[in-house]
Design an enzyme around this catalytic site. Structure first.
Site, PDB file in Angstrom:
ATOM      1  N   GLU A 179      -2.479   0.201   2.201  1.00  0.00           N
ATOM      2  CA  GLU A 179      -0.901   0.066   2.494  1.00  0.00           C
ATOM      3  C   GLU A 179      -0.488   1.438   3.026  1.00  0.00           C
ATOM      4  O   GLU A 179       0.525   1.418   3.512  1.00  0.00           O
ATOM      5  CB  GLU A 179      -0.248  -0.074   0.855  1.00  0.00           C
ATOM      6  N   GLU A 205      11.468   7.210   4.984  1.00  0.00           N
ATOM      7  CA  GLU A 205      11.359   8.430   5.958  1.00  0.00           C
ATOM      8  C   GLU A 205      12.376   8.704   6.892  1.00  0.00           C
ATOM      9  O   GLU A 205      12.600   9.535   7.416  1.00  0.00           O
ATOM     10  CB  GLU A 205      10.225   8.128   7.018  1.00  0.00           C
ATOM     11  N   GLU A 207       5.998   5.106  -6.984  1.00  0.00           N
ATOM     12  CA  GLU A 207       4.808   4.720  -7.333  1.00  0.00           C
ATOM     13  C   GLU A 207       4.251   3.940  -6.167  1.00  0.00           C
ATOM     14  O   GLU A 207       4.678   2.921  -5.694  1.00  0.00           O
ATOM     15  CB  GLU A 207       5.085   3.497  -8.426  1.00  0.00           C
TER      16      GLU A 207
END
Ligand code: GJV
Length: 422
Positions: A210, A187, A201
C-alpha cells in the site's frame, strides 16, 4: 513538445511528489509531465518542466509516456487512463469509503489497544501538544487522544469519504473543540501550524504494501516540528523459514486425482500460478516455524526517506531447530512507539505467530518445491523488496537462499531465488 523529442518519446509523467534538495534539482508533483533532455547517470536525469524550469530529477519518480500522437483517439484515451493513476487512488480510497475495512481494523483489538496504550502511557506529556493522525479512518485514535489526554489540537486527516462520518463521530463524542477532521490526501493538506506528534497507522501487509508510509514520510518532512515525535517511531520486518503442509497439499494434491482422473500435468502450472505471489492473510502456527524468527529490516521512522523505499535489502541466517519440510518463508512486522518521557518504556505492536493475532496475520512466500531439513542445518540469504516502478502501492519480493545440511557434504548445498510479484 518538439518534433525531435516526440520521435525519441522522452516525455515522462511524475509518479510521486519530490522535493528538490538544492537549486539544480526540480521539485515535482505527482502527475506533472516533463521532458527528459539527457541522462547523465542512471539515477538522475536532466529535464525540463512546464517549458521553462530545467534541472535534475530522480529517475525513479518518472514513468515514460507511451502516448504517441499517431495512435487513434480511443487508444490514446485508454493509454492515458492506464497512465493516469499509478496510485490507483479511486479504488484505494473508494474501499476505505465503506465500512468493511474500518470494521476489520476496529475489531482488531491488538492493533487498536496498542494505539490506545500509546496514548494512555503518554497522557501527561501529550498535554498541550499538537498531534496529526494521518489516515484517521473513523477517527478512533484521534478520539483516544482527545478523551484520554489533553492535547491542544488533533488534526485527523482522512482522504476517503469516510471523513464526513468521522466529523459526525467527533461531534457525537463531544470532541469537536480538540479534533479537526480534514478531508484530503495528507501530503496535500495545509495546516495553520506544525505538529509535535505525527501519529499514523500506516502498516500494510508485509509492512510496506500500500506504501501509505510514503505519505507519512512526506508529511514528516513538511509538518513535523523540530524535535517532534513519530508514532510509530520504528518498524521491523521479521522472517522465518516455515512449513506450510496444508497450503501446499491443498494446492498440489488436488491435481493428482480429481474425479478419478490424473491431472498431474497441471501441477507445475498450479505451482507457478500460486506460489509466485505472496499469500497474504496466512496464519502461521508457531509449530510450523523451523527456526527462531529474525528481523531482516529495521526502519527508523525519523531517518527513513521516500528514496529508501525504492529498494530495500535485508540479510538472514537461520539455524534450523527441528526436522521438517521447508516450504517457504513467512514474514510479518513489529512497530515501536517511543515514550515522550526520556527513558520511558516504548509500546510495541507485534503481528507475529507468537503474539496475539491481528488482522494483518502473516505473509507466506512459497518455494516451488519443499526442501527436507534437519535440526542444525542452516538457511541463509537475502530478501530484497523492490517497489513497483509503475504501480506505486505495489512491490516485488525476491528471496534468495542457500540451505546447508549439517550432516551432508557441504558441496550439496541447495540454492533458490524466487521473486514474488503482487
Ligand atoms: N492521506 C490521507 N488518508 C490516507 C492516506 C493519505 N495519503 N493514505 C491512506 N489514508 N494501515 N495500511 C487513509 C485511508 O483512506 C484509510 O482510511 C486509512 O488511511 C488507512 C489506514 C489503514 N491502512 C493501513
Amino acid at each position: 513538445m518538439s518534433a525531435h523529442s516526440d520521435a525519441l518519446n522522452e516525455e515522462f509523467v511524475v509518479l510521486s511528489d519530490f522535493t528538490a534538495d538544492g537549486t539544480d534539482q526540480l521539485s515535482l508533483r505527482r502527475g506533472d509531465r516533463l521532458e527528459v533532455l539527457s541522462r547523465p547517470c542512471e539515477d538522475w536525469w536532466w529535464a525540463e518542466l512546464r517549458g521553462d524550469e530545467v534541472g535534475y530529477v530522480p529517475a525513479c519518480h518518472l514513468l515514460q509516456c507511451r502516448i504517441s500522437t499517431n495512435t487513434c483517439p480511443e487508444a490514446r484515451m485508454q493509454q492515458q487512463e492506464e497512465l493516469e493513476d499509478p496510485w490507483q487512488d479511486e479504488e484505494y480510497f473508494g474501499s476505505y469509503g465503506t465500512l468493511k475495512l474500518h470494521l476489520e481494523m476496529l475489531l482488531d483489538r491488538s492493533r487498536t489497544e496498542a494505539y490506545r496504550q500509546v496514548v494512555l502511557s503518554n497522557r501527561d506529556l501529550l498535554k498541550d501538544k499538537v498531534v496529526m493522525d494521518l489516515g484517521c479512518g473513523t477517527g478512533v485514535i484521534s478520539l483516544f487522544c482527545a478523551q484520554l489526554a489533553q492535547p491542544a489540537k488533533v488534526y485527523a486527516v482522512e482522504a476517503s469519504s469516510m471523513a464526513q462520518y468521522t466529523r459526525q463521530l467527533v461531534r457525537q463524542n463531544g470532541c469537536e473543540d480538540v479534533v479537526s477532521v480534514l478531508q484530503g490526501r495528507a501530503e496535500h493538506i495545509q495546516l495553520p501550524q506544525k505538529v509535535d506528534v505525527l501519529l499514523s497507522e500506516w502498516m500494510g501487509n508485509c509492512l510496506l504494501f500500500e506504501f501509505m508510509v510514503e505519505a507519512v514520510l512526506l508529511v514528516r518532512q513538511r509538518w513535523l516540528a523540530e524535535g517532534g515525535v513519530m508514532w510509530p517511531s520504528s518498524a521491523a520486518l521479521l522472517l522465518v523459514p516455515c512449513q506450510a503442509h496444508s497450503f501446499y497439499s491443498e494446492n498440489m494434491s488436488f491435481w493428482k486425482n480429481p474425479y478419478g482422473l490424473d491431472f498431474s500435468p497441471l501441477q507445475p502450472l498450479a505451482q507457478q500460478e500460486l506460489f509466485s505471489k505472496p499469500k497474504f492473510s496466512h496464519v502461521l502456527e508457531p509449530q510450523d516455524c523451523l527456526s527462531v524468527p529474525s528481523a531482516v529490516l529495521a526502519l527508523n521512522m525519523y531517518t527513513l526517506t521516500v528514496q529508501d523505499l525504492e529498494e530495500m535489502e535485508g540479510q538472514f541466517g537461520f539455524r534450523v531447530d527441528k526436522p521438517g519440510d521447508f516450504h517457504g518463508f513467512c514474514a510479518w512486522f513489529s512497530v515501536g512507539f517511543e515514550s515522550l518521557q526520556a527513558g520511558g518504556e516504548a509500546v510495541q505492536l507485534h503481528t507475529g505467530p507468537f503474539s496475539e493475532p491481528t488482522h494483518w496475520k502473516q505473509t507466506l512466500f512459497m518455494l516451488d518445491s519443499p526442501v527436507s531439513v534437519q535440526q542444525g542445518d542452516s538457511i541463509s540469504g537475502s530478501m530484497v523488496l523492490r517497489r513497483n516502478q509503475t504501480w506505486r502501492r505495489h512491490m516485488s519480493v525476491t528471496l534468495s537462499w542457500t540451505h546447508h545440511s549439517s550432516t551432508e557434504d557441504t558441496s550439496k548445498a541447495r540454492h533458490g531465488s524466487y521473486t514474488h510479484h503482487q
